[in-house]
Structure formats: C-alpha cells, structure tokens
Design a protein around this motif. Structure first.
Motif, PDB file in Angstrom:
ATOM      1  N   THR A  89      -4.666  23.477  29.130  1.00 48.34           N
ATOM      2  CA  THR A  89      -3.526  22.833  28.688  1.00 48.34           C
ATOM      3  C   THR A  89      -3.705  21.443  28.004  1.00 48.34           C
ATOM      4  O   THR A  89      -3.335  21.072  26.865  1.00 48.34           O
ATOM      5  CB  THR A  89      -2.373  22.651  29.712  1.00 48.34           C
ATOM      6  N   GLY A  90      -4.711  20.489  28.548  1.00 44.98           N
ATOM      7  CA  GLY A  90      -4.833  19.261  28.277  1.00 44.98           C
ATOM      8  C   GLY A  90      -5.553  19.322  26.672  1.00 44.98           C
ATOM      9  O   GLY A  90      -5.263  18.546  25.849  1.00 44.98           O
ATOM     10  N   LEU A  91      -6.400  20.227  26.549  1.00 44.43           N
ATOM     11  CA  LEU A  91      -7.027  20.137  25.046  1.00 44.43           C
ATOM     12  C   LEU A  91      -6.172  20.704  24.258  1.00 44.43           C
ATOM     13  O   LEU A  91      -6.074  20.219  23.099  1.00 44.43           O
ATOM     14  CB  LEU A  91      -8.277  21.265  25.339  1.00 44.43           C
ATOM     15  N   ASN A  92      -5.341  21.659  24.484  1.00 50.71           N
ATOM     16  CA  ASN A  92      -4.190  21.932  23.409  1.00 50.71           C
ATOM     17  C   ASN A  92      -3.319  21.089  23.102  1.00 50.71           C
ATOM     18  O   ASN A  92      -2.894  20.756  22.070  1.00 50.71           O
ATOM     19  CB  ASN A  92      -3.433  23.173  24.369  1.00 50.71           C
ATOM     20  N   LEU A  93      -2.837  20.121  23.980  1.00 47.33           N
ATOM     21  CA  LEU A  93      -2.188  19.160  23.711  1.00 47.33           C
ATOM     22  C   LEU A  93      -2.716  18.105  22.662  1.00 47.33           C
ATOM     23  O   LEU A  93      -2.094  17.697  21.907  1.00 47.33           O
ATOM     24  CB  LEU A  93      -1.748  18.134  25.035  1.00 47.33           C
ATOM     25  N   LEU A  94      -3.803  17.772  22.983  1.00 44.80           N
ATOM     26  CA  LEU A  94      -4.754  16.787  21.961  1.00 44.80           C
ATOM     27  C   LEU A  94      -4.972  17.453  20.606  1.00 44.80           C
ATOM     28  O   LEU A  94      -4.793  16.746  19.613  1.00 44.80           O
ATOM     29  CB  LEU A  94      -6.044  16.433  22.665  1.00 44.80           C
ATOM     30  N   GLN A  95      -4.937  18.763  20.631  1.00 42.16           N
ATOM     31  CA  GLN A  95      -5.237  19.530  19.409  1.00 42.16           C
ATOM     32  C   GLN A  95      -3.779  19.610  18.672  1.00 42.16           C
ATOM     33  O   GLN A  95      -3.977  19.346  17.280  1.00 42.16           O
ATOM     34  CB  GLN A  95      -5.893  20.715  19.864  1.00 42.16           C
ATOM     35  N   ILE A  96      -2.800  19.701  19.299  1.00 44.56           N
ATOM     36  CA  ILE A  96      -1.349  19.478  18.854  1.00 44.56           C
ATOM     37  C   ILE A  96      -1.194  17.945  18.077  1.00 44.56           C
ATOM     38  O   ILE A  96      -0.806  18.025  16.883  1.00 44.56           O
ATOM     39  CB  ILE A  96      -0.342  19.934  19.780  1.00 44.56           C
ATOM     40  N   LEU A  97      -1.773  17.118  18.984  1.00 38.32           N
ATOM     41  CA  LEU A  97      -1.375  15.782  18.439  1.00 38.32           C
ATOM     42  C   LEU A  97      -2.186  15.529  17.221  1.00 38.32           C
ATOM     43  O   LEU A  97      -1.902  14.667  16.372  1.00 38.32           O
ATOM     44  CB  LEU A  97      -1.588  14.904  19.695  1.00 38.32           C
ATOM     45  N   GLU A  98      -3.578  16.078  17.285  1.00 37.95           N
ATOM     46  CA  GLU A  98      -4.425  15.761  16.006  1.00 37.95           C
ATOM     47  C   GLU A  98      -3.914  16.469  14.802  1.00 37.95           C
ATOM     48  O   GLU A  98      -4.382  15.931  13.655  1.00 37.95           O
ATOM     49  CB  GLU A  98      -5.717  16.131  16.564  1.00 37.95           C
ATOM     50  N   SER A  99      -3.232  17.588  14.868  1.00 43.87           N
ATOM     51  CA  SER A  99      -2.952  18.354  13.873  1.00 43.87           C
ATOM     52  C   SER A  99      -1.504  17.569  13.194  1.00 43.87           C
ATOM     53  O   SER A  99      -1.278  18.231  12.178  1.00 43.87           O
ATOM     54  CB  SER A  99      -2.756  19.885  14.188  1.00 43.87           C
ATOM     55  N   ARG A 100      -1.034  16.702  13.693  1.00 44.37           N
ATOM     56  CA  ARG A 100       0.263  16.059  13.069  1.00 44.37           C
ATOM     57  C   ARG A 100      -0.185  15.543  11.863  1.00 44.37           C
ATOM     58  O   ARG A 100      -1.312  15.000  11.683  1.00 44.37           O
ATOM     59  CB  ARG A 100       0.697  14.877  13.910  1.00 44.37           C
ATOM     60  N   LEU A 101       0.635  15.625  10.772  1.00 43.40           N
ATOM     61  CA  LEU A 101       0.351  15.210   9.550  1.00 43.40           C
ATOM     62  C   LEU A 101      -0.022  13.796   9.418  1.00 43.40           C
ATOM     63  O   LEU A 101      -1.088  13.597   8.485  1.00 43.40           O
ATOM     64  CB  LEU A 101       1.596  15.516   8.382  1.00 43.40           C
ATOM     65  N   ASP A 102       0.802  13.085   9.866  1.00 40.31           N
ATOM     66  CA  ASP A 102       0.473  11.423  10.165  1.00 40.31           C
ATOM     67  C   ASP A 102      -0.872  11.224  10.708  1.00 40.31           C
ATOM     68  O   ASP A 102      -1.736  10.279  10.116  1.00 40.31           O
ATOM     69  CB  ASP A 102       1.367  10.667  10.584  1.00 40.31           C
ATOM     70  N   ASN A 103      -1.444  11.704  11.493  1.00 39.22           N
ATOM     71  CA  ASN A 103      -2.598  11.585  12.062  1.00 39.22           C
ATOM     72  C   ASN A 103      -3.659  12.012  11.425  1.00 39.22           C
ATOM     73  O   ASN A 103      -4.894  11.266  11.169  1.00 39.22           O
ATOM     74  CB  ASN A 103      -2.482  12.240  13.396  1.00 39.22           C
ATOM     75  N   VAL A 104      -3.485  13.366  10.740  1.00 38.56           N
ATOM     76  CA  VAL A 104      -4.760  13.729   9.709  1.00 38.56           C
ATOM     77  C   VAL A 104      -4.979  12.928   8.626  1.00 38.56           C
ATOM     78  O   VAL A 104      -5.981  12.684   8.307  1.00 38.56           O
ATOM     79  CB  VAL A 104      -4.265  15.227   9.322  1.00 38.56           C
ATOM     80  N   VAL A 105      -3.703  12.412   8.129  1.00 35.99           N
ATOM     81  CA  VAL A 105      -3.796  11.270   7.041  1.00 35.99           C
ATOM     82  C   VAL A 105      -4.902  10.104   7.386  1.00 35.99           C
ATOM     83  O   VAL A 105      -5.668   9.648   6.685  1.00 35.99           O
ATOM     84  CB  VAL A 105      -2.504  11.025   6.417  1.00 35.99           C
ATOM     85  N   TYR A 106      -4.474   9.904   8.688  1.00 32.48           N
ATOM     86  CA  TYR A 106      -5.210   8.469   9.315  1.00 32.48           C
ATOM     87  C   TYR A 106      -6.847   8.869   9.546  1.00 32.48           C
ATOM     88  O   TYR A 106      -7.511   8.273   8.895  1.00 32.48           O
ATOM     89  CB  TYR A 106      -4.523   8.136  10.640  1.00 32.48           C
ATOM     90  N   ARG A 107      -6.963  10.169   9.918  1.00 31.80           N
ATOM     91  CA  ARG A 107      -8.444  10.807  10.232  1.00 31.80           C
ATOM     92  C   ARG A 107      -9.066  10.782   8.866  1.00 31.80           C
ATOM     93  O   ARG A 107     -10.357  10.678   9.006  1.00 31.80           O
ATOM     94  CB  ARG A 107      -8.414  11.883  11.178  1.00 31.80           C
ATOM     95  N   MET A 108      -8.283  11.160   7.893  1.00 40.60           N
ATOM     96  CA  MET A 108      -9.284  11.248   6.665  1.00 40.60           C
ATOM     97  C   MET A 108      -9.689   9.987   6.236  1.00 40.60           C
ATOM     98  O   MET A 108     -10.326   9.976   5.280  1.00 40.60           O
ATOM     99  CB  MET A 108      -8.127  11.891   5.738  1.00 40.60           C
ATOM    100  N   GLY A 109      -9.111   8.878   6.601  1.00 37.60           N
ATOM    101  CA  GLY A 109      -9.218   7.623   6.083  1.00 37.60           C
ATOM    102  C   GLY A 109      -8.487   7.198   4.882  1.00 37.60           C
ATOM    103  O   GLY A 109      -8.817   6.368   4.059  1.00 37.60           O
ATOM    104  N   LEU A 110      -7.114   7.660   4.690  1.00 41.28           N
ATOM    105  CA  LEU A 110      -6.314   7.393   3.508  1.00 41.28           C
ATOM    106  C   LEU A 110      -5.497   6.266   3.884  1.00 41.28           C
ATOM    107  O   LEU A 110      -4.600   5.705   3.313  1.00 41.28           O
ATOM    108  CB  LEU A 110      -5.861   8.685   3.180  1.00 41.28           C
ATOM    109  N   ALA A 111      -5.428   6.005   5.223  1.00 46.96           N
ATOM    110  CA  ALA A 111      -4.657   4.858   5.980  1.00 46.96           C
ATOM    111  C   ALA A 111      -5.109   4.372   6.754  1.00 46.96           C
ATOM    112  O   ALA A 111      -6.107   4.837   7.539  1.00 46.96           O
ATOM    113  CB  ALA A 111      -3.141   5.396   6.424  1.00 46.96           C
ATOM    114  N   SER A 112      -5.053   2.795   7.172  1.00 45.15           N
ATOM    115  CA  SER A 112      -5.693   2.207   8.167  1.00 45.15           C
ATOM    116  C   SER A 112      -5.168   2.219   9.537  1.00 45.15           C
ATOM    117  O   SER A 112      -5.822   1.930  10.451  1.00 45.15           O
ATOM    118  CB  SER A 112      -5.619   0.599   7.705  1.00 45.15           C
ATOM    119  N   SER A 113      -4.144   2.724   9.741  1.00 41.30           N
ATOM    120  CA  SER A 113      -3.533   3.217  10.948  1.00 41.30           C
ATOM    121  C   SER A 113      -2.396   4.333  10.686  1.00 41.30           C
ATOM    122  O   SER A 113      -2.121   4.585   9.820  1.00 41.30           O
ATOM    123  CB  SER A 113      -2.623   2.006  11.413  1.00 41.30           C
ATOM    124  N   ARG A 114      -2.143   5.020  11.918  1.00 42.75           N
ATOM    125  CA  ARG A 114      -1.060   6.088  12.087  1.00 42.75           C
ATOM    126  C   ARG A 114       0.354   5.418  11.551  1.00 42.75           C
ATOM    127  O   ARG A 114       0.797   6.457  10.725  1.00 42.75           O
ATOM    128  CB  ARG A 114      -0.912   6.666  13.158  1.00 42.75           C
TER     129      ARG A 114
END
Length: 209
Positions: A89-114
């Motif tokens: 469950t804990g890992l599932n939760l983190l994966q859901i959060l990481e798959s949010r579009l705003d987070n993916v844009v941030y992780r890609m380096g296209l924005a300096s913050s979420r």
C-alpha cells in the motif's frame, strides 16, 4: 480546490526539513531553514515536547501532503486507491503521487517546483501524447510522451528550470530530452528510486487505525 497561499518556507520549518517547495531558493543559502532550523512562531525555538507515535504518523502524513501540494480529501482518496490496489500500500501511494501530471513535469526538469509545474499545466502549456492536458492531478500512464507547446519552450522560467535540472539529473524512471523540452514516462518508479526521507509506512499505520 483549496490551496495553501501562505509562506511556503514556514511549512519546511514546521516539518524540520527541506520540502523543496520554492525551487532554486531551496538550494541556496537564502533558504530560511538554513538560517532558522526550528519551527515557526514565537515559541518555535523553545518547543521541546515529546512526540507520540500518533504524532509521528500525523507529521509524516502532513509532510507528504505538503510535498505534493495536496489537501486532505484528495490525499485520503489517493490512499484509498492505493489500499485497493495489489501490492504494498505505501509504495502504491507513492507511485500514484509520482504519476500526477504536475509532479512528472517537475521531475522532468521543466519546472523548478511542483507549484510552477502546476501553473504550466493549468495554463495549457503541456501536451500528453499530442493533446493538451490542463489537469494537474491527471495520472500519467506508463509510456506516455510529454512535451511543452512550442510557445512555452523558451520561456525564461522553463530555461532556468531546465538548466538547474541538467546539473542534478532527471528521475531514473523518465526518459527526458531537455533541449527539446519533452520526455517519456518510461516506467513506474521502484522504492529505491524514491525519496528515502519519506516513511510511508507511518501513513499506512495512521489511516489503518
């Protein structure tokens, strides 16, 4: 949806660690938590209360909510989804959060913050698989291609974020081409690729009571 509009650096000080809510400022000596590493408020320096198990669980939940910029109702919904999924469950939760579009844009380096990534999405500056998506909470599927629209690729904020991201490196589960401002969500992250400071088991214990 309600949003937190007060000083974000207070949130980092309340949690006692950097949550990287202010982009480049968090990596500089101007970060308030470097100068005032204690809780905000007039009694912040003198507060020495013993924290209970419940208190630790609550603080961990609050920390993760603040990292991803979520309110309680939405965060609880994500937990319920994670709890129904097979696996941990804990890992599932983190994966859901990481798959949010705003987070993916941030992780890609296209924005300096979420927060900045959320603004890019809301302003219809991002395409997913060729179509514009303006919902920050949109869950990006594995294999999806993300790209900034042509008019946004040379914005000063995007250039600054890409330059900073180039020195830090992109997330391991993404294939990113920073010069062309695009990338692919290659795979779901595994636990070793995620923030080691997050103790998701405490959140599971809190919501399981």
């Amino acid at each position: 949806m309600a949003r937190y509009l007060e000083a974000k650096c207070r949130l980092c000080r309340r949690e006692g660690e950097k949550l990287f809510l202010k982009g480049g400022k968090c990596y500089s000596d101007k970060c308030p938590i470097e100068r005032r590493p204690y809780a905000p408020g007039m009694h912040g320096q003198n507060r020495r209360t013993k924290v209970s198990d419940y208190g630790l669980q609550l603080r961990e939940k609050q920390k993760v909510k603040r990292i991803y910029g979520l309110q309680e109702k939405q965060f609880r919904g994500y937990f319920d989804d994670a709890d129904r999924m097979p696996g941990i469950t804990g890992l599932n939760l983190l994966q859901i959060l990481e798959s949010r579009l705003d987070n993916v844009v941030y992780r890609m380096g296209l924005a300096s913050s979420r927060t900045e990534a959320r603004q890019i999405v809301r302003h219809k500056l991002l395409k997913v698989n060729g179509g514009i998506v303006n919902i920050p909470s949109y869950r990006v599927a594995v294999g999806s291609r993300l790209e900034l629209v042509d008019g946004a690729k040379e914005q000063l904020r995007v250039n600054a974020a890409a330059e900073a991201a180039g020195s830090r490196g992109a997330a391991e589960w993404l294939d990113v081409d920073l010069p062309s401002r695009q990338g692919v969500y290659r795979e779901m992250p595994v636990r070793d690729q995620l923030d080691s400071n997050i103790r998701e088991q405490l959140i599971v214990e809190l919501y399981s009571k």
